[in-house]
Design a protein around this motif. Structure first.
Motif, mmCIF file in Angstrom:
data_model
loop_
_atom_site.group_PDB
_atom_site.id
_atom_site.type_symbol
_atom_site.label_atom_id
_atom_site.label_comp_id
_atom_site.label_asym_id
_atom_site.label_seq_id
_atom_site.Cartn_x
_atom_site.Cartn_y
_atom_site.Cartn_z
ATOM 1 N N GLU A 1 0.624 -1.134 0.265
ATOM 2 C CA GLU A 1 -0.054 0.155 0.017
ATOM 3 C C GLU A 1 0.813 1.300 -0.054
ATOM 4 N N TYR A 2 0.331 2.252 -0.708
ATOM 5 C CA TYR A 2 1.243 3.624 -0.833
ATOM 6 C C TYR A 2 0.206 4.540 -1.186
ATOM 7 N N SER B 1 -2.236 7.020 -11.825
ATOM 8 C CA SER B 1 -2.437 5.907 -10.657
ATOM 9 C C SER B 1 -2.546 4.436 -10.759
ATOM 10 N N ASP B 2 -3.556 4.256 -11.531
ATOM 11 C CA ASP B 2 -4.078 2.852 -11.900
ATOM 12 C C ASP B 2 -2.584 2.262 -12.646
ATOM 13 N N ASP C 1 -0.179 1.031 -10.003
ATOM 14 C CA ASP C 1 -0.642 0.047 -9.448
ATOM 15 C C ASP C 1 -0.841 -1.026 -10.041
ATOM 16 N N ASP C 2 -0.930 -1.353 -11.531
ATOM 17 C CA ASP C 2 -0.873 -2.295 -12.254
ATOM 18 C C ASP C 2 0.468 -2.912 -12.455
ATOM 19 N N ASN D 1 2.049 -4.379 -9.347
ATOM 20 C CA ASN D 1 1.216 -5.743 -8.936
ATOM 21 C C ASN D 1 1.582 -6.765 -10.009
ATOM 22 N N SER E 1 -13.294 -4.759 -10.798
ATOM 23 C CA SER E 1 -12.161 -4.938 -10.047
ATOM 24 C C SER E 1 -12.243 -6.063 -9.274
ATOM 25 N N LYS F 1 -12.647 -1.786 -3.687
ATOM 26 C CA LYS F 1 -12.267 -0.674 -4.697
ATOM 27 C C LYS F 1 -13.581 -0.497 -5.724
ATOM 28 N N ARG G 1 -4.531 -5.530 -12.001
ATOM 29 C CA ARG G 1 -4.527 -6.404 -10.497
ATOM 30 C C ARG G 1 -5.047 -7.680 -10.702
#
Length: 500
Positions: free
Chosen positions: A206-207, A223-224, A227-228, A231, A368, A373, A481
């Motif tokens: 997490e961040y 951001s996505d 994150d992707d 992950n 998701s 989320k 994700r």
């Protein structure tokens, strides 16, 4: 006379008091020894033994912790951390930056570290579990928690957008690290070490992302994308069954048995999708489907223009490396100018498949896999597939392993040649790596294969065998994700699968 009798009675009373005190102390000592023996015996019992003794009166408060606490190790780690952090900073940066480039999603042209430091707060080891799961090996599971203060700034570039420095703040890592020591008969008595992150419990990273001197709105979806990327790197490189094998000592050893090997081949037919969500202001979405087990080996269907009920009927072959822990990921996208929009996704655990048996399933699409989320809970439609699992024998497994390596090299060559932006980019029909096991690049897609064959003949020449196991099209959309869904007997909001 009275004085003498008083002295006599006092002496007798004192002797009796001392004798009673001595007897009491001996009694208490005997009881303590007996209790210590009983506690030692109880401590050697396991949960099943205690249940046999207690029966229905087994107390709920009795626990058997799987991990042993190592407070002493955390104290030493705290003292060593300033030196470890300084030495590891350069190593981690040099190791991770190439991965960021390899797994960089479409839409981002460059992803590098502008600043990287591990900070002053050391990780904390919550516990260690040591077990012997296989002869000649010692397995150690390390429960790790890190709520540190690293200084990490990423330089993110996109088409028509200048570099934006993005800071990762409030980083928290929760995971269980599995370390396997391969034992040897010669000093240092360990021939190799295997390191991986256990898939259960799922590693949690997490961040918070914050633009330095700017706004994240300058690059929509960044951001996505980040994150992707994070992950995908964790899932595809570090999470079990994927692992890092490190030989130890100067004695040459065979580590082939420790490396990850393909277990079987999935033949997946993407049949159709129904009632997809329309993402267009004018007209309808232009959907295509992406399917993969590992993010590095994505395959995708052709695009069906202006249709919310597309029929593809396209078949792909994928490699499964660990049927018990891996899943088949299905994603549907809307082809668009710039970044394609994801319409929904679904997931099938491979351990639910029977070998050598065709299975037809219908999945409800989710926005998701992380239900916390999910903001838009509207119906996103369904996707129908047919899937067949073939389990490899030893010879097929070794052949598939070599062909996996070949395909990764071919993707890197296509990247160097400028055909794709990164090894995770999707290859559409105009630049597909198509293979049927015979020929240079395979039967292919007409002029698309001609483009690859004439412009990159050297690249295509090594793909004759790769297509045999890895499928007709090697693609990569954006890294997404993963999460958990459970197939059920009807199409539900949680992305369940419905046998047809």
């Amino acid at each position: 006379m009275g004085l003498i009798s008083g002295l006599f009675l006092g002496i007798v009373f004192g002797i009796g008091l001392m004798a009673g005190w001595k007897h009491m102390m001996q009694y208490r000592s005997t009881k303590r020894v007996a209790k210590a023996v009983d506690i030692k015996l109880l401590g050697s019992l396991n949960r099943d033994d205690l249940k046999k003794i207690c029966g229905d009166n087994f107390p709920d408060w009795i626990s058997f912790p799987a991990f042993e606490q190592v407070k002493w190790l955390n104290k030493q780690l705290g003292k060593l951390w300033p030196f470890v952090a300084e030495a590891a900073t350069a190593v981690v940066k040099e190791s991770v930056e190439p991965l960021l480039e390899d797994y960089r999603p479409p839409g981002i042209t460059s992803l590098k570290f502008n600043k990287f430091s591990l900070g002053t707060v050391p990780p904390k080891i919550e516990g260690i579990r040591v077990q012997s799961l296989k002869q000649g090996q010692v397995t150690m599971d390390i429960d790790l928690r890190w709520c540190g203060d690293p200084s990490i700034i990423l330089g993110v570039e996109a088409a028509l957008v200048a570099s934006i420095p993005i800071q990762l703040k409030d980083l928290e890592v929760y995971t269980v690290i599995r370390v396997i020591f391969q034992l040897a008969e010669e000093i240092p008595c360990i021939s190799a070490v295997v390191i991986a992150l256990l898939s259960e419990p799922k590693p949690k990273i997490e961040y918070i992302l914050k633009a330095v001197g700017g706004s994240l709105t300058a690059l929509p979806g960044v951001s996505d994308m980040i994150d992707d990327t994070v992950n995908s790197i964790v899932t595809d490189m570090l999470q079990w069954p994927h692992r890092i094998v490190v030989p130890i000592g100067g004695i040459p050893v065979d580590i082939s048995e420790l490396e990850l090997r393909p277990q079987g081949k999935l033949t997946v037919t993407i049949v159709k999708a129904n009632d997809l969500k329309n993402m267009e202001m004018i007209g309808k979405s232009d959907p295509y489907a992406v399917v993969y087990v590992r993010p590095m080996f994505k395959v995708k269907t052709q695009v069906i223009d202006n249709n919310l009920n597309p029929v593809w009927n396209q078949t792909f072959d994928l490699i499964a490396e660990d049927k018990e822990t891996q899943s088949l990921i299905l994603e549907v996208f809307d082809k668009d100018i710039g970044q394609d929009k994801r319409l929904g996704r679904a997931k099938l655990a491979l351990n639910e498949l029977e070998a050598e048996t065709w299975k037809e399933l219908e999945f409800g699409l989710l926005s998701s896999f992380d239900t916390l989320k999910v903001k838009d809970k509207k119906d996103r439609g369904t996707i129908t597939i047919k899937v067949f699992y073939h389990e490899f024998n030893k010879e097929e497994s070794l052949a598939a392993l070599e062909e996996e390596k070949q395909i990764i090299e071919q993707r890197k060559k296509l990247k160097e040649a400028g055909v794709i932006g990164s090894t995770m980019d999707a290859l559409d029909g105009a630049a597909s790596l198509v293979g049927s096991g015979v020929g240079l690049v395979g039967g292919g897609v007409g002029a698309g294969v001609g483009f690859v064959g004439s412009g990159l003949g050297a690249v295509g020449s090594g793909l004759s065998k790769a297509g045999r196991f890895m499928g007709r099209t090697i693609t990569g959309q954006s890294s997404k994700r993963t999460g958990n869904t459970t197939p059920v007997n009807s199409v539900q909001e949680n992305g369940g699968a419905k046998p047809l």
